[in-house]
Design a protein around this motif. Structure first.
Motif, PDB file in Angstrom:
ATOM      1  N   MET A   1       0.847  -1.172   0.000  1.00 27.25           N
ATOM      2  CA  MET A   1       0.000   0.000   0.000  1.00 27.25           C
ATOM      3  C   MET A   1       0.898   1.242   0.000  1.00 27.25           C
ATOM      4  N   PRO A   2       0.669   2.177  -0.879  1.00 25.75           N
ATOM      5  CA  PRO A   2       1.527   3.368  -0.950  1.00 25.75           C
ATOM      6  C   PRO A   2       1.223   4.352   0.181  1.00 25.75           C
ATOM      7  N   VAL A   3       1.927   4.213   1.256  1.00 22.31           N
ATOM      8  CA  VAL A   3       1.671   5.002   2.456  1.00 22.31           C
ATOM      9  C   VAL A   3       1.931   6.478   2.208  1.00 22.31           C
ATOM     10  N   LEU A   4       2.956   6.797   1.429  1.00 22.03           N
ATOM     11  CA  LEU A   4       3.294   8.197   1.187  1.00 22.03           C
ATOM     12  C   LEU A   4       2.151   8.933   0.494  1.00 22.03           C
ATOM     13  N   PHE A   5       1.532   8.296  -0.501  1.00 23.33           N
ATOM     14  CA  PHE A   5       0.425   8.948  -1.196  1.00 23.33           C
ATOM     15  C   PHE A   5      -0.781   9.118  -0.282  1.00 23.33           C
ATOM     16  N   ILE A   6      -1.052   8.119   0.534  1.00 20.36           N
ATOM     17  CA  ILE A   6      -2.175   8.223   1.469  1.00 20.36           C
ATOM     18  C   ILE A   6      -1.921   9.331   2.479  1.00 20.36           C
ATOM     19  N   SER A  29       1.756   1.025   9.162  1.00 22.46           N
ATOM     20  CA  SER A  29       3.020   0.289   9.229  1.00 22.46           C
ATOM     21  C   SER A  29       2.879  -1.102   9.845  1.00 22.46           C
ATOM     22  N   TRP A  30       1.783  -1.389  10.523  1.00 23.79           N
ATOM     23  CA  TRP A  30       1.638  -2.724  11.103  1.00 23.79           C
ATOM     24  C   TRP A  30       1.443  -3.780  10.021  1.00 23.79           C
ATOM     25  N   MET A  31       1.019  -3.355   8.832  1.00 21.64           N
ATOM     26  CA  MET A  31       0.749  -4.333   7.778  1.00 21.64           C
ATOM     27  C   MET A  31       2.016  -5.023   7.281  1.00 21.64           C
ATOM     28  N   SER A  32       3.154  -4.382   7.446  1.00 18.24           N
ATOM     29  CA  SER A  32       4.392  -5.019   6.992  1.00 18.24           C
ATOM     30  C   SER A  32       4.813  -6.169   7.905  1.00 18.24           C
ATOM     31  N   PHE A  33       4.252  -6.234   9.109  1.00 14.39           N
ATOM     32  CA  PHE A  33       4.588  -7.312  10.041  1.00 14.39           C
ATOM     33  C   PHE A  33       3.723  -8.554   9.851  1.00 14.39           C
ATOM     34  N   LEU A  77      10.696  -8.552  16.028  1.00 14.99           N
ATOM     35  CA  LEU A  77      11.712  -7.652  16.578  1.00 14.99           C
ATOM     36  C   LEU A  77      12.873  -7.460  15.611  1.00 14.99           C
ATOM     37  N   THR A  78      13.157  -8.459  14.812  1.00 14.82           N
ATOM     38  CA  THR A  78      14.205  -8.327  13.814  1.00 14.82           C
ATOM     39  C   THR A  78      13.787  -7.392  12.690  1.00 14.82           C
ATOM     40  N   PHE A  79      12.516  -7.430  12.322  1.00 13.90           N
ATOM     41  CA  PHE A  79      12.002  -6.647  11.209  1.00 13.90           C
ATOM     42  C   PHE A  79      11.686  -5.200  11.601  1.00 13.90           C
ATOM     43  N   MET A  80      11.521  -4.945  12.901  1.00 12.39           N
ATOM     44  CA  MET A  80      11.071  -3.636  13.363  1.00 12.39           C
ATOM     45  C   MET A  80      12.010  -2.475  13.027  1.00 12.39           C
ATOM     46  N   PRO A  81      13.329  -2.563  13.182  1.00 15.58           N
ATOM     47  CA  PRO A  81      14.174  -1.413  12.814  1.00 15.58           C
ATOM     48  C   PRO A  81      14.089  -1.041  11.342  1.00 15.58           C
ATOM     49  N   PHE A  82      13.865  -2.012  10.477  1.00 14.70           N
ATOM     50  CA  PHE A  82      13.738  -1.707   9.056  1.00 14.70           C
ATOM     51  C   PHE A  82      12.431  -0.967   8.774  1.00 14.70           C
ATOM     52  N   THR A  83      11.367  -1.348   9.451  1.00 16.96           N
ATOM     53  CA  THR A  83      10.097  -0.635   9.323  1.00 16.96           C
ATOM     54  C   THR A  83      10.210   0.764   9.897  1.00 16.96           C
ATOM     55  N   LEU A  84      10.920   0.889  10.996  1.00 16.51           N
ATOM     56  CA  LEU A  84      11.125   2.204  11.606  1.00 16.51           C
ATOM     57  C   LEU A  84      11.921   3.118  10.683  1.00 16.51           C
ATOM     58  N   SER A  85      12.934   2.587  10.021  1.00 11.69           N
ATOM     59  CA  SER A  85      13.701   3.415   9.087  1.00 11.69           C
ATOM     60  C   SER A  85      12.852   3.828   7.888  1.00 11.69           C
ATOM     61  N   GLY A  86      11.975   2.953   7.425  1.00  7.36           N
ATOM     62  CA  GLY A  86      11.057   3.321   6.350  1.00  7.36           C
ATOM     63  C   GLY A  86      10.088   4.415   6.770  1.00  7.36           C
ATOM     64  N   SER A  87       9.640   4.366   8.020  1.00 13.78           N
ATOM     65  CA  SER A  87       8.740   5.404   8.533  1.00 13.78           C
ATOM     66  C   SER A  87       9.456   6.735   8.664  1.00 13.78           C
TER      67      SER A  87
END
Length: 156
Positions: A1-6, A29-33, A77-87
């Motif tokens: 889902m294109p979060v930036l456009f939304i 961002s929870w959808m990526s988990f 927990l492993t995936f969370m820093p990558f999602t945080l950097s994307g945010s």
């Protein structure tokens, strides 16, 4: 889902503040988990201790919360820093485009926009870029460190 456009569409409708942008970012961002957690649950249901807990008559909710969920949390927990950097990159780009925090609020996107507007002062853009690059690098290294610390296959 294109979060930036939304986020751009929502920020053109509602006056964005820090808490509104944070809430909208958390909503999307929870959808990526979902994928990694689902994969861990599907993998974990075939472990021997889960099958033995089923054979002993444990109910499914207790098996999920007691046995499978702790293993799924490792992937999360492993995936969370990558999602945080994307945010962080999403919120920085919103501020750079002018759809983020109100003008005058301190942000990396505002500093990048000021560096673009004032090319005679290159230290503004260079400083913002350096801070953003260091932040992204540190978040990725934190993710790698968490993965290495929690990976059961690398235990000696």
């Amino acid at each position: 889902m294109p979060v930036l456009f939304i986020l751009i569409i929502l920020s053109s409708i509602v006056q964005p503040s820090f808490w509104i942008l944070l809430g909208i970012t958390l909503i999307f961002s929870w959808m990526s988990f979902v994928g990694p957690v689902r994969a861990e649950f599907l993998r974990g249901r075939n472990f021997e201790y889960v099958l033995s807990a089923k054979a002993m008559g444990m109910n499914d909710s207790r098996i999920m919360f007691r046995h499978i969920l702790p293993n799924a949390m490792v992937a999360t927990l492993t995936f969370m820093p990558f999602t945080l950097s994307g945010s962080v990159v999403t919120l920085t780009s919103l501020d750079f485009l002018g759809f983020g925090l109100p003008p005058g609020s301190p942000s990396l996107g505002e500093l990048l926009a000021q560096g673009k507007a004032n090319l005679q002062a290159p230290w503004l853009g260079i400083t913002a870029f350096t801070v953003l690059a260091l932040l992204m690098g540190l978040l990725v290294f934190m993710g790698e460190a968490v993965r290495d610390a929690l990976d059961p296959r690398t235990r000696y």
